[in-house]
Motif scaffolding. Structure first.
Motif, PDB file in Angstrom:
ATOM      1  N   TYR A  12      32.435  47.585  34.509  1.00  0.00           N
ATOM      2  CA  TYR A  12      33.058  46.318  34.862  1.00  0.00           C
ATOM      3  C   TYR A  12      33.783  45.537  33.892  1.00  0.00           C
ATOM      4  O   TYR A  12      34.526  44.686  34.057  1.00  0.00           O
ATOM      5  CB  TYR A  12      31.753  45.358  35.500  1.00  0.00           C
ATOM      6  N   ALA A  26      37.014  46.351  37.518  1.00  0.00           N
ATOM      7  CA  ALA A  26      36.613  45.186  37.864  1.00  0.00           C
ATOM      8  C   ALA A  26      37.550  44.561  39.249  1.00  0.00           C
ATOM      9  O   ALA A  26      36.917  43.755  40.008  1.00  0.00           O
ATOM     10  CB  ALA A  26      36.499  44.043  36.718  1.00  0.00           C
ATOM     11  N   ASN A  37      33.491  48.460  44.571  1.00  0.00           N
ATOM     12  CA  ASN A  37      32.773  49.648  43.515  1.00  0.00           C
ATOM     13  C   ASN A  37      31.484  50.054  44.259  1.00  0.00           C
ATOM     14  O   ASN A  37      30.534  49.346  44.172  1.00  0.00           O
ATOM     15  CB  ASN A  37      32.590  48.796  42.242  1.00  0.00           C
TER      16      ASN A  37
END
Length: 320
Positions: A206, A212, A217
Motif C-alpha cells: 500500500y 493503493a 486489492n
C-alpha cells in the motif's frame, strides 16, 4: 476547424503534465498506454476526514470531441451523494465543451469534500462497496466461515499483536497484468509464515501509490502450522463481493501454503460481470506457477503421463 488527432494528443499531454505538476504525489498514472489516470482528492492536507479517488480514462477524442470516462471511488459515495456529484461534473463538461476540464473537476470535488467536512455530516464509513453487482454471483462453493471486512481487520490486528515487530519483510513478487475492456488486474505474491508477515507485506504494497489507488486489492493467504497440523487462512474482498473467498478457494484447490496472494484491480469504466472473477483467479494462478508454488499445465500433464505409465507397468507385472 476541427482539431486533428495530433493536436488532441498534444492537448492531453499538456494537461497531464500540468496536473502531475500541480498535484504531485496525489496524481497517479495507472496505465500510460490506455490513458488511465487516478487522483486522490481530500478536504484538506492535514488529517483529512473526506477523501475520494477520481479515476479517468482519456478517449482519443478528448478534449474537443469526447468527454473523459470517469469513475468516482469512495466507500461513502453512493445514492444521492453520487448522483449530485456526477451531475455537477457533467454540468462542468457541458459548460466547457471542447476544453480541458480535469482541473475543474478535481477542484469541484474538493469543494464538495470541504463542504462536507464543514457541515454536520457524520464522518464516512470506511467500508468499501463493489462497483459491480451481479444479479446472481453463482457461488460454486461455501467456506465454513467468511468474516466481515471489519472482523478481518480486527482478527489480523489481534493475531499480529505478538512480538513480531522486528520480523523480516518477505520478498514481494509481481505478476504480469491482464487487461480486459480497460480494467487491469495484477497479482502480487509473497512467502509468509506468520500473520505479522502478512500485515507487513500488505503495508509495503500500500506504500506504492499505484497499488493503493486500485479500485480493489483482493487478497488471501494460507499458512501451515506444523505443530497443530492445521492451516491458518483468511481472505479479503476489499469491496469486490465474494472475490476473496473465490481466491482462497483456488488456493485450497491448488493446495498451496505459506503464501499470500494479492490481486489489484483498476476498474476501467466497463462492467465485466463474471469475467472479472476469471481474471482475478487467472492472475493469481499465473503468479503461483511463475514462482513454483504450483506446477505449470505442461508439467502437470507430464506428471499425469508418468503416473499413467507407472500404473500401466504395474498392471502388466500383476498380470504375469
Amino acid at each position: 476547424m476541427a482539431a486533428s488527432d495530433t493536436e488532441r494528443a498534444q492537448q492531453q499531454i499538456d494537461e497531464i503534465e500540468a496536473l502531475s505538476s500541480i498535484y504531485g504525489d496525489d496524481w497517479c498514472v495507472v496505465d500510460e498506454d490506455e490513458k488511465i489516470y487516478c487522483i486522490k482528492i481530500s478536504d484538506c492536507l492535514d488529517q483529512p476526514k473526506w477523501t475520494l479517488c477520481l479515476q479517468v480514462i482519456l478517449p482519443p477524442g478528448y478534449p474537443t470531441a469526447e468527454p473523459p470516462i470517469y469513475q468516482l471511488n469512495a466507500p461513502w459515495l453512493r445514492g444521492q451523494d453520487y448522483t449530485e456529484l456526477a451531475n455537477s461534473l457533467e454540468e462542468i463538461y457541458l459548460q466547457n465543451l471542447g476544453e480541458s476540464i480535469l482541473y475543474l473537476w478535481v477542484e469541484k470535488i474538493r469543494e464538495v469534500l470541504v463542504e462536507k467536512a464543514q457541515s454536520s455530516d457524520p464522518e464516512p464509513d470506511i467500508k468499501k462497496t463493489t462497483e459491480e453487482v451481479d444479479e446472481d454471483d453463482g457461488d460454486d462453493f461455501l467456506l465454513d466461515y467468511q468474516p466481515t471486512q471489519e472482523d478481518q481487520t480486527k482478527m489480523l490486528n489481534y493475531m499480529t499483536s505478538e512480538n513480531h515487530e522486528d520480523e523480516e519483510l518477505p520478498p514481494i513478487h509481481h505478476g504480469n497484468p491482464i487487461t480486459d475492456r480497460r480494467s487491469t488486474f495484477q497479482a502480487h505474491l509473497a512467502p509468509v509464515v506468520t500473520t505479522r508477515q502478512v500485515k507487513r507485506v500488505l503495508e509495503k504494497l500500500y506504500e506504492n501509490k499505484k497499488i493503493a489507488s486500485a479500485t480493489h486489492n483482493i487478497y488471501a493467504y494460507r499458512i501451515y502450522c506444523e505443530d497443530k497440523q492445521t492451516f491458518l487462512q483468511d481472505c479479503e474482498d476489499d469491496g469486490e463481493t465474494a472475490a476473496g473467498g473465490r481466491l482462497l478457494h483456488l488456493m485450497q484447490i491448488l493446495n498451496v501454503h505459506n503464501v499470500l496472494v494479492v490481486v489489484s484491480r483498476w476498474y476501467g469504466g466497463i462492467l465485466l460481470g463474471p469475467d472479472r472473477f476469471k481474471h482475478i483467479n487467472n492472475c493469481a494462478r499465473n503468479v503461483l506457477v511463475e514462482y513454483n508454488y504450483v506446477p505449470s499445465t505442461e508439467e502437470s500433464s507430464r506428471q499425469a503421463g508418468k503416473s499413467k505409465k507407472i500404473r500401466k507397468d504395474n498392471k502388466k507385472k500383476t498380470e504375469h
